[in-house]
Design a protein around this motif. Sequence first.
Motif, mmCIF file in Angstrom:
data_model
loop_
_atom_site.group_PDB
_atom_site.id
_atom_site.type_symbol
_atom_site.label_atom_id
_atom_site.label_comp_id
_atom_site.label_asym_id
_atom_site.label_seq_id
_atom_site.Cartn_x
_atom_site.Cartn_y
_atom_site.Cartn_z
ATOM 1 N N VAL A 79 41.625 24.816 55.703
ATOM 2 C CA VAL A 79 41.716 23.111 55.876
ATOM 3 C C VAL A 79 43.328 22.530 56.716
ATOM 4 C CG1 VAL A 79 42.536 21.588 54.541
ATOM 5 C CG2 VAL A 79 40.334 22.779 54.199
ATOM 6 N N TYR A 80 43.820 22.193 57.361
ATOM 7 C CA TYR A 80 44.610 21.776 57.626
ATOM 8 C C TYR A 80 45.678 20.304 57.366
ATOM 9 C CZ TYR A 80 42.455 19.755 62.019
ATOM 10 O OH TYR A 80 42.118 19.120 62.538
ATOM 11 N N ASP A 81 44.670 19.923 57.337
ATOM 12 C CA ASP A 81 44.950 18.028 57.413
ATOM 13 C C ASP A 81 43.966 17.527 55.758
ATOM 14 O OD1 ASP A 81 46.776 15.822 58.085
ATOM 15 O OD2 ASP A 81 44.423 15.195 58.478
ATOM 16 N N MET A 82 45.109 16.881 54.989
ATOM 17 C CA MET A 82 43.901 16.340 53.695
ATOM 18 C C MET A 82 44.334 14.574 54.050
ATOM 19 S SD MET A 82 45.641 18.571 51.404
ATOM 20 C CE MET A 82 47.166 17.828 52.034
ATOM 21 N N HIS A 83 42.852 14.002 54.324
ATOM 22 C CA HIS A 83 42.954 12.739 54.212
ATOM 23 C C HIS A 83 42.414 12.502 52.809
ATOM 24 C CE1 HIS A 83 41.648 12.231 58.650
ATOM 25 N NE2 HIS A 83 41.630 13.590 58.411
ATOM 26 N N TRP A 84 44.081 11.844 52.018
ATOM 27 C CA TRP A 84 43.331 11.171 50.736
ATOM 28 C C TRP A 84 43.592 9.233 50.421
ATOM 29 C CZ3 TRP A 84 48.015 7.981 49.196
ATOM 30 C CH2 TRP A 84 48.446 7.894 50.884
ATOM 31 N N ARG A 85 42.967 9.057 49.516
ATOM 32 C CA ARG A 85 43.414 7.745 48.362
ATOM 33 C C ARG A 85 43.285 8.220 47.565
ATOM 34 N NH1 ARG A 85 41.181 3.132 50.383
ATOM 35 N NH2 ARG A 85 40.129 4.776 52.168
ATOM 36 N N LEU A 86 44.475 7.309 46.926
ATOM 37 C CA LEU A 86 45.069 7.591 45.349
ATOM 38 C C LEU A 86 44.470 5.440 44.757
ATOM 39 C CD1 LEU A 86 46.180 8.919 43.241
ATOM 40 C CD2 LEU A 86 48.380 7.166 44.209
ATOM 41 N N VAL A 87 43.862 5.480 43.884
ATOM 42 C CA VAL A 87 43.354 4.331 43.401
ATOM 43 C C VAL A 87 44.036 4.416 41.822
ATOM 44 C CG1 VAL A 87 40.871 3.415 42.722
ATOM 45 C CG2 VAL A 87 41.292 5.067 44.729
ATOM 46 N N ALA A 88 44.820 2.841 42.298
ATOM 47 C CA ALA A 88 44.455 3.035 41.118
ATOM 48 C C ALA A 88 44.290 1.480 40.108
ATOM 49 C CB ALA A 88 46.224 1.871 40.812
ATOM 50 N N ASP A 89 43.861 2.062 38.769
ATOM 51 C CA ASP A 89 42.926 1.017 37.476
ATOM 52 C C ASP A 89 43.364 0.629 36.721
ATOM 53 O OD1 ASP A 89 41.131 -0.311 36.010
ATOM 54 O OD2 ASP A 89 39.660 0.937 37.359
ATOM 55 N N ASP A 90 43.643 -0.618 36.440
ATOM 56 C CA ASP A 90 44.938 -1.431 35.597
ATOM 57 C C ASP A 90 43.197 -1.401 34.021
ATOM 58 O OD1 ASP A 90 43.222 -3.516 34.978
ATOM 59 O OD2 ASP A 90 45.239 -4.396 35.303
ATOM 60 N N ASP A 146 40.800 17.951 57.278
ATOM 61 C CA ASP A 146 40.062 18.068 58.628
ATOM 62 C C ASP A 146 40.509 20.098 58.138
ATOM 63 O OD1 ASP A 146 39.723 16.002 59.709
ATOM 64 O OD2 ASP A 146 41.963 15.436 60.097
ATOM 65 N N VAL A 147 39.542 20.528 59.295
ATOM 66 C CA VAL A 147 40.010 22.389 59.096
ATOM 67 C C VAL A 147 39.419 23.193 60.518
ATOM 68 C CG1 VAL A 147 38.460 22.723 57.040
ATOM 69 C CG2 VAL A 147 37.020 22.913 59.385
ATOM 70 N N TYR A 148 40.127 24.214 60.681
ATOM 71 C CA TYR A 148 40.928 24.615 61.600
ATOM 72 C C TYR A 148 39.178 25.707 61.346
ATOM 73 C CZ TYR A 148 45.033 24.434 62.564
ATOM 74 O OH TYR A 148 46.490 23.926 63.229
ATOM 75 N N PRO A 149 37.552 25.871 62.277
ATOM 76 C CA PRO A 149 36.223 26.512 61.754
ATOM 77 C C PRO A 149 36.834 27.843 62.065
ATOM 78 C CG PRO A 149 35.888 24.781 63.434
ATOM 79 C CD PRO A 149 38.043 24.889 63.727
ATOM 80 N N ILE A 150 37.238 28.302 63.372
ATOM 81 C CA ILE A 150 38.207 29.697 62.962
ATOM 82 C C ILE A 150 39.602 29.770 62.716
ATOM 83 C CG2 ILE A 150 38.225 32.176 63.662
ATOM 84 C CD1 ILE A 150 35.238 31.839 64.570
ATOM 85 N N PHE A 163 36.850 27.253 51.456
ATOM 86 C CA PHE A 163 36.377 25.946 51.631
ATOM 87 C C PHE A 163 35.073 25.832 50.301
ATOM 88 C CE2 PHE A 163 34.219 21.905 52.658
ATOM 89 C CZ PHE A 163 36.012 21.106 53.810
ATOM 90 N N SER A 164 33.924 26.422 50.565
ATOM 91 C CA SER A 164 33.164 25.922 49.770
ATOM 92 C C SER A 164 33.750 25.869 48.069
ATOM 93 C CB SER A 164 32.064 26.982 49.637
ATOM 94 O OG SER A 164 31.994 28.437 49.545
ATOM 95 N N SER A 165 34.891 26.378 48.012
ATOM 96 C CA SER A 165 35.224 27.108 46.125
ATOM 97 C C SER A 165 36.747 26.373 46.061
ATOM 98 C CB SER A 165 36.009 28.568 46.094
ATOM 99 O OG SER A 165 34.872 29.197 46.525
ATOM 100 N N LEU A 166 36.686 25.099 46.943
ATOM 101 C CA LEU A 166 38.394 24.444 46.768
ATOM 102 C C LEU A 166 37.558 23.545 45.566
ATOM 103 C CD1 LEU A 166 39.049 23.712 50.487
ATOM 104 C CD2 LEU A 166 40.459 24.895 48.634
ATOM 105 N N THR A 167 38.913 23.220 44.911
ATOM 106 C CA THR A 167 38.347 22.217 43.613
ATOM 107 C C THR A 167 39.528 20.870 43.887
ATOM 108 O OG1 THR A 167 40.304 23.368 42.092
ATOM 109 C CG2 THR A 167 37.971 24.244 41.966
ATOM 110 N N LEU A 168 38.588 20.011 43.358
ATOM 111 C CA LEU A 168 39.937 18.298 44.096
ATOM 112 C C LEU A 168 41.511 18.874 43.269
ATOM 113 C CD1 LEU A 168 39.995 15.760 44.210
ATOM 114 C CD2 LEU A 168 39.651 14.848 41.745
ATOM 115 N N ALA A 169 41.290 19.336 42.262
ATOM 116 C CA ALA A 169 42.572 20.090 40.970
ATOM 117 C C ALA A 169 43.212 20.531 42.240
ATOM 118 C CB ALA A 169 42.409 20.433 40.053
#
Length: 109
Positions: free
Chosen positions: A25-36, A13-17, A61-67
Amino acid sequence: MPTTYTWQFPTLDVYPIWQTVVNAVYDMHWRLVADDGAGHTASAYGSQRCGPVDVNDFTPFSSLTLAEVQSWLEQQFGANRISEIKAQLDQTIANQISPPTASLPPPWE
């Protein structure tokens, strides 16, 4: 094989300006997946507010990375919360391997 954990961020989620920047970015929707690695998976999800927007140390924003986004989340969560989430995922996988309960049809049918 050890369990692997993968962070995913399906929505940011972002503030457009925001002051002098665009799509802050002000809010991150996240998921953590575990795989055995043996066919068992589990996931946890939620959203987390970012720290305050710093226009002096801003990544477009266009330069953000997953890391980078992952590092924001891990800073907000702290090591203890991440360990708790991973432990819950590990327990879910353990329950898939050895279910603690079962549902059976009545013996008279």
